[in-house]
Scaffold this active site. Structure first.
Site, PDB file in Angstrom:
ATOM      1  N   THR A 139       0.680  -1.649   0.183  1.00  0.00           N
ATOM      2  CA  THR A 139      -0.027  -0.021  -0.183  1.00  0.00           C
ATOM      3  C   THR A 139       0.583   1.443  -0.193  1.00  0.00           C
ATOM      4  O   THR A 139       2.170   1.203   1.133  1.00  0.00           O
ATOM      5  CB  THR A 139      -0.986  -0.101   0.869  1.00  0.00           C
ATOM      6  OG1 THR A 139      -1.369  -1.248   1.753  1.00  0.00           O
ATOM      7  CG2 THR A 139      -1.692   1.467   1.141  1.00  0.00           C
ATOM      8  N   LYS A 141       1.914   5.058   1.025  1.00  0.00           N
ATOM      9  CA  LYS A 141       2.251   6.018   2.414  1.00  0.00           C
ATOM     10  C   LYS A 141       2.911   6.948   1.556  1.00  0.00           C
ATOM     11  O   LYS A 141       4.362   6.262   0.956  1.00  0.00           O
ATOM     12  CB  LYS A 141       2.711   5.155   3.372  1.00  0.00           C
ATOM     13  CG  LYS A 141       1.961   3.755   3.850  1.00  0.00           C
ATOM     14  CD  LYS A 141       0.871   3.807   4.193  1.00  0.00           C
ATOM     15  CE  LYS A 141      -0.121   2.387   4.745  1.00  0.00           C
ATOM     16  NZ  LYS A 141      -1.619   2.691   5.125  1.00  0.00           N
ATOM     17  N   HIS A 260     -11.341  -3.731  -0.876  1.00  0.00           N
ATOM     18  CA  HIS A 260     -10.843  -3.526   0.461  1.00  0.00           C
ATOM     19  C   HIS A 260     -11.883  -3.589   1.320  1.00  0.00           C
ATOM     20  O   HIS A 260     -13.552  -2.827   1.364  1.00  0.00           O
ATOM     21  CB  HIS A 260     -10.518  -1.926   0.541  1.00  0.00           C
ATOM     22  CG  HIS A 260      -9.516  -2.131   1.865  1.00  0.00           C
ATOM     23  ND1 HIS A 260      -9.980  -1.068   3.100  1.00  0.00           N
ATOM     24  CD2 HIS A 260      -8.203  -1.807   2.347  1.00  0.00           C
ATOM     25  CE1 HIS A 260      -9.441  -1.296   3.992  1.00  0.00           C
ATOM     26  NE2 HIS A 260      -8.285  -0.953   3.587  1.00  0.00           N
TER      27      HIS A 260
END
Length: 443
Positions: A139, A141, A260
């Site tokens: 993911t 960031k 998600h």
């Protein structure tokens, strides 16, 4: 019939039989008084029936009530309608202090009215040409605040370093600092550049979640035009109707769909009230998604091992036996509905790799956000460290070594010839998230 297992906590003075009957009536044909129109239909044919009640071991005033709902109460192919009936008004019932839907048994006839996941596990493996190991993700960031170009650069570095996927965070939609179209373009560039350099098929979960269904579909169409392999949706905040529409589009157009579960803990974390995640996982398999986040067992997010393994099997397997030791209340058959790949994500790093490989097996995605981007040498070395650790664990497992007992040794051995892994091992050697889970099995 659709069978439901509810954990019922009645108000003081309310007998469990009355509470169970009230749940069955309120979520099917009943109302608070007798109405004359009851005589115009066959209530015996349509009413929900509470057919068994058992006390919860170790919990005062809690009962598992089993309710059967006739199949004619539900619209075919609609998760939305199923939930509106089963968990609609009844959760606000005054006679109950708390109510939790623990599990559902979906009969084969109702399962067959759903398309299910757009592609499923085997088709995804074939599309990616990757076999015999878990897939690796990351993911990007910080989840919010990057410009589209910097975001695309981070994707490229991770994919180039050896990851299979990078991912939009669940709350990356189309904000002022990064509009969706710009992000899609830069991420597509990252995918094609890294594919050309590594010879592997790469993907980035482009989040198509939007404020309206029309806008969501517009983003999915643009992703397809770019030729990327996978898009993403937040299925609880986006809603089951939107999710099912998107899943149908993905199957028709050859896109994989990553799901998600943002907002799930609002619904599933309390032990005595809400809906257990195993029910939300079943609903997702029916509504449609190729990946879904399932917790990690070892990372920063809630998830007890046996419970997590129970719903991971519900996602992947075709047939599941009743097993109360793993929280599975009913034997169920998915009648060849494609499987969903569980995604382990949240506070995991290279030292967790042996445990993750052992717990989740090959048909999984292991997703390291901070565990990739937090590497002291940068994003690409972070990706290299994760890929080396994964390959070492898979090889050790294939050689018959015990990952649970020898995991740390396996990682240390691999770090001797991989400086990137050695640096990662040094950074995260002290990081632990040791809190007791809130949601545990009843003993």
């Amino acid at each position: 019939d659709i069978l439901a297992a509810f954990r019922v906590t009645p108000q003081p003075g309310v007998p469990p039989e009355e509470a169970g009957a009230a749940v069955x009536a309120e979520s099917s044909t009943g109302t608070w008084t007798t109405v004359w129109t009851d005589g115009l239909t066959s209530l015996d044919r349509y009413k929900g029936r509470c057919y068994h009640i058992e006390p919860v071991p170790g919990e005062a005033d809690q009962y598992i009530c089993y309710v059967a709902y006739p199949l004619d109460l539900f619209e075919e192919g609609s998760v939305t309608n199923m939930f509106t009936s089963i968990v609609g008004n009844v959760f606000g019932f005054k006679a109950l202090r708390a109510l939790r839907l623990e599990d559902l048994r979906i009969p084969x006839a109702y399962v067959k009215t759903f398309q299910g996941p757009p592609h499923g596990i085997q088709v995804e493996r074939d599309k990616l040409n990757k076999y015999g190991r878990p897939l690796l993700g990351c993911t990007i960031k910080p989840k919010l605040g990057l410009s589209a170009k910097n975001y695309g650069r981070a994707c490229y570095e991770c994919l180039r370093g050896g990851l299979d996927f990078t991912k939009d965070d669940e709350n990356v939609n189309s904000q002022p600092f990064m509009r969706w179209r710009d992000r899609f373009l830069f991420c597509a560039e990252a995918i094609y550049k890294s594919q050309a350099e590594t010879g592997e098929i790469k993907g980035h979960y482009l989040n198509a979640t939007a404020g309206t269904c029309e806008e969501m579909m517009k983003r999915a169409v643009f992703a397809r035009e770019l030729g990327v392999p996978i898009i993403m949706h937040d299925y609880l905040t986006g809603g089951f109707t939107a999710n099912t529409s998107l899943a149908h589009y993905c199957r028709d157009n050859g896109l994989l769909l990553h799901i998600h579960r943002a907002m799930h803990a609002v619904i599933d974390r309390q032990k005595n009230h809400g809906i257990h995640f195993r029910v939300l996982a079943k609903a997702l398999r029916m509504s449609g998604g190729d990946h879904i986040h399932s917790g990690t067992v070892v990372g920063k997010l809630e998830g007890e091992r046996e419970i997590t393994l129970g719903f991971v099997d519900l996602l992947r397997d075709d047939f599941i036996e009743k097993d109360r030791s793993r929280g599975i209340y009913f034997t169920x058959d998915w009648v060849s509905l494609p499987g969903v790949i569980p995604v382990a994500s949240g506070g995991i790093h290279v030292w967790h790799m042996p445990a993750l490989t052992e717990i989740f097996g090959d048909d999984s995605v292991l997703q390291f956000g901070g565990g990739t981007l937090g590497h002291p040498w940068g994003n690409x070395p972070g990706a290299v460290a994760n890929r080396v650790a994964l390959e070492a664990c898979v090889q050790a497992r294939n050689e018959g070594r015990d990952l649970a007992a020898e995991g740390n040794t396996i990682i240390r051995e691999a770090s001797k010839w991989s400086p990137e892994l050695a640096a990662a091992c040094e950074v995260w050697k002290e990081i632990k998230f040791e809190f007791k889970p809130v949601d545990t099995l009843d003993v």
